[in-house]
Motif scaffolding. Sequence first.
Motif, short mmCIF file in Angstrom:
data_model
loop_
_atom_site.label_atom_id
_atom_site.label_comp_id
_atom_site.label_asym_id
_atom_site.label_seq_id
_atom_site.Cartn_x
_atom_site.Cartn_y
_atom_site.Cartn_z
N ILE A 137 -17.63 -4.33 1.95
CA ILE A 137 -17.06 -3.38 0.99
C ILE A 137 -15.83 -4.06 0.39
CG2 ILE A 137 -16.13 -1.07 0.64
CD1 ILE A 137 -17.52 -0.23 3.24
N ARG A 138 -15.93 -4.51 -0.86
CA ARG A 138 -14.86 -5.31 -1.46
C ARG A 138 -13.97 -4.49 -2.39
NH1 ARG A 138 -14.03 -9.60 1.35
NH2 ARG A 138 -12.75 -10.30 -0.41
N ARG A 139 -14.49 -3.39 -2.93
CA ARG A 139 -13.68 -2.58 -3.84
C ARG A 139 -12.99 -1.48 -3.02
NH1 ARG A 139 -18.47 -2.42 -7.18
NH2 ARG A 139 -18.49 -0.14 -7.06
N VAL A 140 -11.87 -1.86 -2.44
CA VAL A 140 -11.11 -0.96 -1.58
C VAL A 140 -9.77 -0.68 -2.23
CG1 VAL A 140 -10.17 -0.59 0.73
CG2 VAL A 140 -12.24 -1.97 0.43
N PHE A 141 -9.51 0.59 -2.53
CA PHE A 141 -8.27 0.98 -3.21
C PHE A 141 -7.59 2.07 -2.37
CE2 PHE A 141 -11.15 -0.74 -6.31
CZ PHE A 141 -10.35 -1.57 -7.06
N ILE A 142 -6.77 1.59 -1.43
CA ILE A 142 -5.97 2.47 -0.58
C ILE A 142 -4.53 2.33 -1.04
CG2 ILE A 142 -5.39 3.12 1.77
CD1 ILE A 142 -7.79 1.50 2.73
N ASP A 143 -3.92 3.45 -1.36
CA ASP A 143 -2.56 3.41 -1.89
C ASP A 143 -1.62 2.69 -0.93
OD1 ASP A 143 -0.56 3.80 -3.69
OD2 ASP A 143 -0.19 5.89 -3.16
N PHE A 144 -0.75 1.84 -1.47
CA PHE A 144 0.16 1.06 -0.65
C PHE A 144 1.50 1.77 -0.49
CE2 PHE A 144 -2.79 -2.18 -2.12
CZ PHE A 144 -2.99 -2.93 -0.98
N LYS A 145 2.14 1.53 0.65
CA LYS A 145 3.48 2.06 0.88
C LYS A 145 4.51 1.16 0.22
CE LYS A 145 1.94 4.07 5.24
NZ LYS A 145 2.09 4.11 6.71
N ILE A 146 5.72 1.67 0.06
CA ILE A 146 6.76 0.93 -0.66
C ILE A 146 7.07 -0.41 0.01
CG2 ILE A 146 9.19 1.00 -1.38
CD1 ILE A 146 8.92 4.02 -1.64
N ASN A 147 7.04 -0.43 1.34
CA ASN A 147 7.44 -1.65 2.06
C ASN A 147 6.25 -2.55 2.39
OD1 ASN A 147 6.26 0.08 3.85
ND2 ASN A 147 7.76 -0.22 5.50
N SER A 148 5.11 -2.37 1.75
CA SER A 148 3.94 -3.21 2.04
C SER A 148 4.21 -4.65 1.64
CB SER A 148 2.72 -2.69 1.26
OG SER A 148 2.38 -1.39 1.67
N ASN A 149 3.78 -5.59 2.49
CA ASN A 149 3.97 -7.01 2.22
C ASN A 149 2.81 -7.80 2.80
OD1 ASN A 149 4.66 -7.73 5.06
ND2 ASN A 149 6.44 -6.42 4.63
N TYR A 150 2.81 -9.11 2.57
CA TYR A 150 1.72 -9.98 3.01
C TYR A 150 1.93 -10.48 4.43
CZ TYR A 150 1.16 -10.16 -2.07
OH TYR A 150 1.03 -9.84 -3.39
N HIS A 151 3.02 -10.11 5.08
CA HIS A 151 3.40 -10.67 6.37
C HIS A 151 2.33 -10.38 7.43
CE1 HIS A 151 5.90 -12.18 9.52
NE2 HIS A 151 5.95 -11.01 10.15
N ARG A 152 1.87 -11.42 8.10
CA ARG A 152 0.92 -11.34 9.21
C ARG A 152 -0.38 -10.63 8.81
NH1 ARG A 152 3.87 -9.34 14.57
NH2 ARG A 152 1.84 -9.98 15.38
N SER A 153 -0.78 -10.84 7.60
CA SER A 153 -2.03 -10.24 7.14
C SER A 153 -3.19 -11.21 7.33
CB SER A 153 -1.91 -9.84 5.66
OG SER A 153 -3.15 -9.40 5.18
N LYS A 154 -4.12 -10.85 8.21
CA LYS A 154 -5.28 -11.70 8.47
C LYS A 154 -6.45 -11.39 7.54
CE LYS A 154 -4.13 -12.21 13.37
NZ LYS A 154 -4.62 -12.02 14.77
N SER A 155 -6.31 -10.33 6.74
CA SER A 155 -7.38 -9.93 5.84
C SER A 155 -7.10 -10.44 4.43
CB SER A 155 -7.51 -8.40 5.84
OG SER A 155 -8.40 -7.99 4.83
N SER A 156 -8.00 -11.26 3.91
CA SER A 156 -7.85 -11.75 2.55
C SER A 156 -8.01 -10.60 1.55
CB SER A 156 -8.89 -12.85 2.26
OG SER A 156 -10.21 -12.34 2.42
N LEU A 157 -8.83 -9.61 1.90
CA LEU A 157 -9.02 -8.46 1.02
C LEU A 157 -7.72 -7.67 0.87
CD1 LEU A 157 -10.89 -6.65 -0.63
CD2 LEU A 157 -11.48 -5.44 1.49
N TYR A 158 -6.98 -7.54 1.95
CA TYR A 158 -5.68 -6.83 1.89
C TYR A 158 -4.74 -7.57 0.95
CZ TYR A 158 -1.22 -4.86 3.43
OH TYR A 158 0.01 -4.27 3.46
N ARG A 159 -4.68 -8.89 1.05
CA ARG A 159 -3.79 -9.67 0.19
C ARG A 159 -4.21 -9.57 -1.27
NH1 ARG A 159 -4.47 -13.29 4.57
NH2 ARG A 159 -5.92 -14.56 3.36
N GLU A 160 -5.52 -9.61 -1.52
CA GLU A 160 -6.02 -9.52 -2.90
C GLU A 160 -5.66 -8.17 -3.53
OE1 GLU A 160 -10.19 -10.14 -2.68
OE2 GLU A 160 -10.02 -12.20 -1.92
#
Length: 265
Positions: free
Chosen positions: A177-200
């Motif tokens: 499932i590649r089209r994932v649109f979950i609203d982000f929080k204000i403090n969201s960042n790329y730190h320690r993100s193992k998911s490439s989909l999250y970063r994209e």
Amino acid sequence: GRPKFQISDIIKSLIIMSYHSWSYRRCMHDVKMLYAQGKIKKVPSKSTLNRYANSPEVLDLLINLIPLTALYFKNSEDCLLMDSTWLSKKMYTGGYQRVANKKETPFDSTRKLQVSCFKNSKAIVCAIPTDGKSADSPHFQEMIERALEIGFNIKEVLADAGYNSKANYKFCADNNIRRVFIDFKINSNYHRSKSSLYREQLRMYKESYDVWHEHYRFRVIVEGLFSTMKRRSLNYLRSRNELAMDIELLLKCLAHNFITISRYK
């Protein structure tokens, strides 16, 4: 020594009672009409319906029955919307709808309903009743799994920030499932993100918000579903214990699905 009621007759009667705001007196006309048409074999009494409305077996049956009713839309739906809503345990609780001010909101006097529905039909594919203080994110994967288990090909997921976590993005990527649109929080960042989909998706959210929001804006459809359910019956629960409250919540969802199917038929 009397013969038992068929569980199908009980479920039909409970759905009608849920549609009539959990009123046995108002639902009796429709239940007797079902009996006259031969669609149920016996007319259950109020005490019988109350007994089944407090049964763990009925709770499990409803949890599994709701996804099956959504199969009517299997070939036309691939976008899943997620959200939760609160229903008060009493008629006059006051303040439970003001969810923005969570420190003063009396969530102890509510039950929470997690729902995933489809974008076009608004049919509910998964419903999970929880405590009023329960978080949303832990139920994300279960709601998607239920849709996948019964054969839906989910390609897009829309949800608010309560469901946002790196683990949920990774779960979606693992299930193609590649089209994932979950609203982000204000403090969201790329730190320690193992998911490439999250970063994209976070990069799209920060750098091309208009493109991201063009998809996410359809999430409000599920808010309309909640409004319809509460206006059709009640925005509070009439049951007294948590098991019966959860069954009452699930019956609201099941009644909604049958109404949706009848509209399309």
